[in-house]
Design a protein around this motif. Structure first.
Motif, PDB file in Angstrom:
ATOM      1  N   MET A  54      36.273  44.888  46.570  1.00  0.00           N
ATOM      2  CA  MET A  54      35.243  43.862  46.722  1.00  0.00           C
ATOM      3  C   MET A  54      35.461  42.795  45.663  1.00  0.00           C
ATOM      4  O   MET A  54      35.417  43.078  44.462  1.00  0.00           O
ATOM      5  CB  MET A  54      33.856  44.498  46.566  1.00  0.00           C
ATOM      6  CG  MET A  54      33.498  45.417  47.708  1.00  0.00           C
ATOM      7  SD  MET A  54      31.981  46.373  47.423  1.00  0.00           S
ATOM      8  CE  MET A  54      32.636  47.699  46.392  1.00  0.00           C
ATOM      9  N   ASN A  55      35.726  41.567  46.109  1.00  0.00           N
ATOM     10  CA  ASN A  55      35.951  40.503  45.131  1.00  0.00           C
ATOM     11  C   ASN A  55      34.625  40.035  44.536  1.00  0.00           C
ATOM     12  O   ASN A  55      33.543  40.451  44.955  1.00  0.00           O
ATOM     13  CB  ASN A  55      36.754  39.346  45.741  1.00  0.00           C
ATOM     14  CG  ASN A  55      36.025  38.666  46.895  1.00  0.00           C
ATOM     15  OD1 ASN A  55      34.795  38.655  46.953  1.00  0.00           O
ATOM     16  ND2 ASN A  55      36.788  38.080  47.814  1.00  0.00           N
ATOM     17  N   SER A  56      34.716  39.170  43.546  1.00  0.00           N
ATOM     18  CA  SER A  56      33.505  38.755  42.838  1.00  0.00           C
ATOM     19  C   SER A  56      32.563  37.965  43.736  1.00  0.00           C
ATOM     20  O   SER A  56      31.338  37.997  43.528  1.00  0.00           O
ATOM     21  CB  SER A  56      33.872  37.937  41.596  1.00  0.00           C
ATOM     22  OG  SER A  56      34.724  36.864  41.912  1.00  0.00           O
ATOM     23  N   ASP A  57      33.077  37.276  44.740  1.00  0.00           N
ATOM     24  CA  ASP A  57      32.199  36.539  45.657  1.00  0.00           C
ATOM     25  C   ASP A  57      31.350  37.500  46.494  1.00  0.00           C
ATOM     26  O   ASP A  57      30.146  37.273  46.692  1.00  0.00           O
ATOM     27  CB  ASP A  57      33.022  35.638  46.581  1.00  0.00           C
ATOM     28  CG  ASP A  57      33.613  34.445  45.854  1.00  0.00           C
ATOM     29  OD1 ASP A  57      33.122  34.112  44.754  1.00  0.00           O
ATOM     30  OD2 ASP A  57      34.574  33.852  46.380  1.00  0.00           O
ATOM     31  N   THR A  58      31.967  38.575  46.971  1.00  0.00           N
ATOM     32  CA  THR A  58      31.220  39.575  47.735  1.00  0.00           C
ATOM     33  C   THR A  58      30.174  40.245  46.849  1.00  0.00           C
ATOM     34  O   THR A  58      29.011  40.427  47.247  1.00  0.00           O
ATOM     35  CB  THR A  58      32.179  40.629  48.303  1.00  0.00           C
ATOM     36  OG1 THR A  58      33.100  40.000  49.197  1.00  0.00           O
ATOM     37  CG2 THR A  58      31.418  41.716  49.054  1.00  0.00           C
ATOM     38  N   LEU A  59      30.574  40.620  45.636  1.00  0.00           N
ATOM     39  CA  LEU A  59      29.629  41.241  44.706  1.00  0.00           C
ATOM     40  C   LEU A  59      28.490  40.294  44.367  1.00  0.00           C
ATOM     41  O   LEU A  59      27.335  40.700  44.242  1.00  0.00           O
ATOM     42  CB  LEU A  59      30.363  41.671  43.433  1.00  0.00           C
ATOM     43  CG  LEU A  59      31.396  42.785  43.621  1.00  0.00           C
ATOM     44  CD1 LEU A  59      32.235  42.947  42.355  1.00  0.00           C
ATOM     45  CD2 LEU A  59      30.717  44.100  43.981  1.00  0.00           C
ATOM     46  N   SER A  60      28.810  39.020  44.245  1.00  0.00           N
ATOM     47  CA  SER A  60      27.786  38.026  43.926  1.00  0.00           C
ATOM     48  C   SER A  60      26.757  37.910  45.050  1.00  0.00           C
ATOM     49  O   SER A  60      25.553  37.792  44.794  1.00  0.00           O
ATOM     50  CB  SER A  60      28.434  36.666  43.667  1.00  0.00           C
ATOM     51  OG  SER A  60      27.460  35.701  43.352  1.00  0.00           O
ATOM     52  N   GLU A  61      27.224  37.975  46.281  1.00  0.00           N
ATOM     53  CA  GLU A  61      26.277  37.927  47.402  1.00  0.00           C
ATOM     54  C   GLU A  61      25.363  39.142  47.391  1.00  0.00           C
ATOM     55  O   GLU A  61      24.151  39.033  47.621  1.00  0.00           O
ATOM     56  CB  GLU A  61      27.043  37.836  48.725  1.00  0.00           C
ATOM     57  CG  GLU A  61      27.704  36.486  48.967  1.00  0.00           C
ATOM     58  CD  GLU A  61      28.276  36.360  50.366  1.00  0.00           C
ATOM     59  OE1 GLU A  61      27.542  36.661  51.331  1.00  0.00           O
ATOM     60  OE2 GLU A  61      29.453  35.973  50.492  1.00  0.00           O
ATOM     61  N   LEU A  62      25.922  40.294  47.092  1.00  0.00           N
ATOM     62  CA  LEU A  62      25.119  41.515  47.062  1.00  0.00           C
ATOM     63  C   LEU A  62      24.148  41.527  45.888  1.00  0.00           C
ATOM     64  O   LEU A  62      23.081  42.143  45.956  1.00  0.00           O
ATOM     65  CB  LEU A  62      26.034  42.740  47.004  1.00  0.00           C
ATOM     66  CG  LEU A  62      26.829  43.016  48.287  1.00  0.00           C
ATOM     67  CD1 LEU A  62      27.859  44.111  48.056  1.00  0.00           C
ATOM     68  CD2 LEU A  62      25.875  43.402  49.428  1.00  0.00           C
ATOM     69  N   ALA A  63      24.504  40.836  44.821  1.00  0.00           N
ATOM     70  CA  ALA A  63      23.627  40.779  43.643  1.00  0.00           C
ATOM     71  C   ALA A  63      22.276  40.157  43.961  1.00  0.00           C
ATOM     72  O   ALA A  63      21.294  40.396  43.255  1.00  0.00           O
ATOM     73  CB  ALA A  63      24.305  39.985  42.528  1.00  0.00           C
ATOM     74  N   HIS A  64      22.195  39.380  45.024  1.00  0.00           N
ATOM     75  CA  HIS A  64      20.934  38.735  45.382  1.00  0.00           C
ATOM     76  C   HIS A  64      19.937  39.713  46.002  1.00  0.00           C
ATOM     77  O   HIS A  64      18.749  39.385  46.093  1.00  0.00           O
ATOM     78  CB  HIS A  64      21.205  37.581  46.353  1.00  0.00           C
ATOM     79  CG  HIS A  64      21.763  36.369  45.671  1.00  0.00           C
ATOM     80  ND1 HIS A  64      21.047  35.199  45.507  1.00  0.00           N
ATOM     81  CD2 HIS A  64      22.966  36.165  45.087  1.00  0.00           C
ATOM     82  CE1 HIS A  64      21.787  34.314  44.861  1.00  0.00           C
ATOM     83  NE2 HIS A  64      22.957  34.878  44.594  1.00  0.00           N
ATOM     84  N   HIS A  65      20.398  40.890  46.405  1.00  0.00           N
ATOM     85  CA  HIS A  65      19.461  41.852  46.977  1.00  0.00           C
ATOM     86  C   HIS A  65      18.586  42.400  45.852  1.00  0.00           C
ATOM     87  O   HIS A  65      19.089  42.817  44.802  1.00  0.00           O
ATOM     88  CB  HIS A  65      20.214  42.992  47.660  1.00  0.00           C
ATOM     89  CG  HIS A  65      19.337  43.839  48.515  1.00  0.00           C
ATOM     90  ND1 HIS A  65      18.401  44.729  48.001  1.00  0.00           N
ATOM     91  CD2 HIS A  65      19.231  43.931  49.872  1.00  0.00           C
ATOM     92  CE1 HIS A  65      17.775  45.319  48.990  1.00  0.00           C
ATOM     93  NE2 HIS A  65      18.252  44.866  50.141  1.00  0.00           N
ATOM     94  N   PRO A  66      17.278  42.461  46.039  1.00  0.00           N
ATOM     95  CA  PRO A  66      16.386  42.899  44.959  1.00  0.00           C
ATOM     96  C   PRO A  66      16.558  44.348  44.542  1.00  0.00           C
ATOM     97  O   PRO A  66      16.117  44.736  43.464  1.00  0.00           O
ATOM     98  CB  PRO A  66      14.986  42.655  45.536  1.00  0.00           C
ATOM     99  CG  PRO A  66      15.166  42.596  47.013  1.00  0.00           C
ATOM    100  CD  PRO A  66      16.524  42.002  47.231  1.00  0.00           C
ATOM    101  N   ASN A  67      17.215  45.161  45.370  1.00  0.00           N
ATOM    102  CA  ASN A  67      17.390  46.576  45.036  1.00  0.00           C
ATOM    103  C   ASN A  67      18.841  46.936  44.706  1.00  0.00           C
ATOM    104  O   ASN A  67      19.190  48.113  44.611  1.00  0.00           O
ATOM    105  CB  ASN A  67      16.889  47.471  46.174  1.00  0.00           C
ATOM    106  CG  ASN A  67      16.559  48.874  45.697  1.00  0.00           C
ATOM    107  OD1 ASN A  67      16.088  49.070  44.580  1.00  0.00           O
ATOM    108  ND2 ASN A  67      16.812  49.858  46.543  1.00  0.00           N
ATOM    109  N   ILE A  68      19.681  45.937  44.520  1.00  0.00           N
ATOM    110  CA  ILE A  68      21.063  46.167  44.073  1.00  0.00           C
ATOM    111  C   ILE A  68      21.163  45.625  42.656  1.00  0.00           C
ATOM    112  O   ILE A  68      21.038  44.418  42.434  1.00  0.00           O
ATOM    113  CB  ILE A  68      22.085  45.510  45.009  1.00  0.00           C
ATOM    114  CG1 ILE A  68      21.992  46.146  46.404  1.00  0.00           C
ATOM    115  CG2 ILE A  68      23.497  45.639  44.450  1.00  0.00           C
ATOM    116  CD1 ILE A  68      22.926  45.539  47.442  1.00  0.00           C
ATOM    117  N   VAL A  69      21.366  46.516  41.684  1.00  0.00           N
ATOM    118  CA  VAL A  69      21.129  46.152  40.280  1.00  0.00           C
ATOM    119  C   VAL A  69      22.384  45.988  39.441  1.00  0.00           C
ATOM    120  O   VAL A  69      22.308  45.528  38.296  1.00  0.00           O
ATOM    121  CB  VAL A  69      20.207  47.181  39.609  1.00  0.00           C
ATOM    122  CG1 VAL A  69      18.869  47.247  40.327  1.00  0.00           C
ATOM    123  CG2 VAL A  69      20.856  48.567  39.553  1.00  0.00           C
TER     124      VAL A  69
END
Length: 326
Positions: A163-178
């Motif tokens: 998972m590249n940093s762009d994918t991780l960054s998108e997931l970071a916006h989920h309130p339950n992914i910390v």
């Protein structure tokens, strides 16, 4: 650009996390040894680690039943509570190949005493794992549970799924992914993600301690490291030296820790042998067979075991010279 997303309601605290090995009874079926596990969990907490990670790669999670996972979490929570640390962070693996299985494991975890769930990407059919599949998988699991999710990036164990940093960054916006554990070893992901997110928004952790200082220098929150099973005080001390601004001393200890951790890079058997040899006796677990991998996997042979001792023994004096944290 710094993100304006809200701070997560339950962020993973920064620090050193130990992905704890699983200990087994000395029987033909190698049932989980909860008595030995309690002793070992207690030893690690006294050694100064900031959290325990259960049912991860180092714990041989794919060889554990769902019931065994729950019992290990309960035992870890009891060990922490008995040491006066009832709120001690316990992270447990919730990785399943299906969304449904991961949700089921996530549902089991809080009642057993876990605070966070560590989640690998699906990887059985690697060519089918597109970015949309990854995003959908993590979001759906995170939507279905109150357990805060830590992404686990480990391409070598996931058919090359990275998972590249762009994918991780998108997931970071989920309130339950910390946060994310980067066992991919990509320091560039650390600096890109920490430039965009503060720790409370999305924590970033190294997947081993041999690049702890580079991770911390890049704004990361700490590491999850197998060598903490063997020398928990040394890794905790390394983290403390950096935070105290003692860069020269931290750099010297970083080199020593990195030399020892190369044994852990060789696999589960060398890691477990190192723990048995160096940490077992002070933890009160004297039979090395309790540390053997679960069948069908074999323990270290004599040549490999001798090499593990050789590359790790320089940390013994350092570890013995440090006080207990609890």
């Amino acid at each position: 650009m710094t993100s304006t997303i809200a701070t997560k309601s339950q962020a993973l605290p920064p620090g050193i996390y130990c992905p704890v090995i699983s200990l087994y009874q000395i029987t033909s079926r190698q049932e989980i040894d909860l008595v030995a596990s309690y002793k070992f969990f207690s030893y690690l907490i006294r050694g100064g680690v900031d959290g325990l990670v259960l049912a991860g790669t180092t714990a041989e999670a794919v060889l554990l039943s769902s019931e065994e996972r729950k019992e290990l979490v309960k035992t870890a929570r009891k060990a922490a509570t008995d040491l006066g640390r009832p709120d001690f962070p316990v992270v447990t693996g919730i990785s399943g190949q299906s969304t449904n299985e991961s949700i089921r494991l996530a549902e089991d975890a809080p009642a057993a005493g876990a605070n966070f769930g560590l989640l690998l990407p699906p990887n059985y059919w690697a060519k089918a794992v597109t970015k949309d599949v990854l995003l959908g998988f993590y979001r759906e699991v995170a939507d279905a549970t109150t357990l805060p999710i830590v992404i686990y990036s480990f391409p070598a164990m996931c058919n090359g799924i990275d998972m590249n940093s762009d994918t991780l960054s998108e997931l970071a916006h989920h309130p339950n992914i910390v946060g994310v554990k980067l066992t991919c070893g990509n320091a560039g992901k650390v600096t890109r993600l920490t430039r965009e997110y503060k720790h409370g928004q999305f924590g970033v952790y190294a997947g081993s301690s041999d690049w702890l200082i580079p991770c911390l220098a890049g704004g990361g929150g700490g590491c999850v490291t197998g060598i903490a099973n063997v020398f928990p005080k040394c890794v905790a001390r390394l983290y403390a030296l950096w935070n105290e601004g003692k860069v020269k001393e931290a750099s010297e200890l970083q080199g020593l820790v990195a030399q020892a951790e190369k044994a852990c890079k060789e696999g589960i058997a060398p890691t477990k042998f190192g723990a048995a040899h160096f940490a077992g006796p002070p933890a009160g677990i004297t039979d090395e067979k309790a540390f053997w991998p679960r069948k069908p996997y074999a323990p270290c042979g004599e040549e490999k075991a001798s090499w593990v001792v050789k590359v790790m023994r320089h940390l013994v004096e350092v570890e013995q010279g440090l006080p207990d944290a609890v």
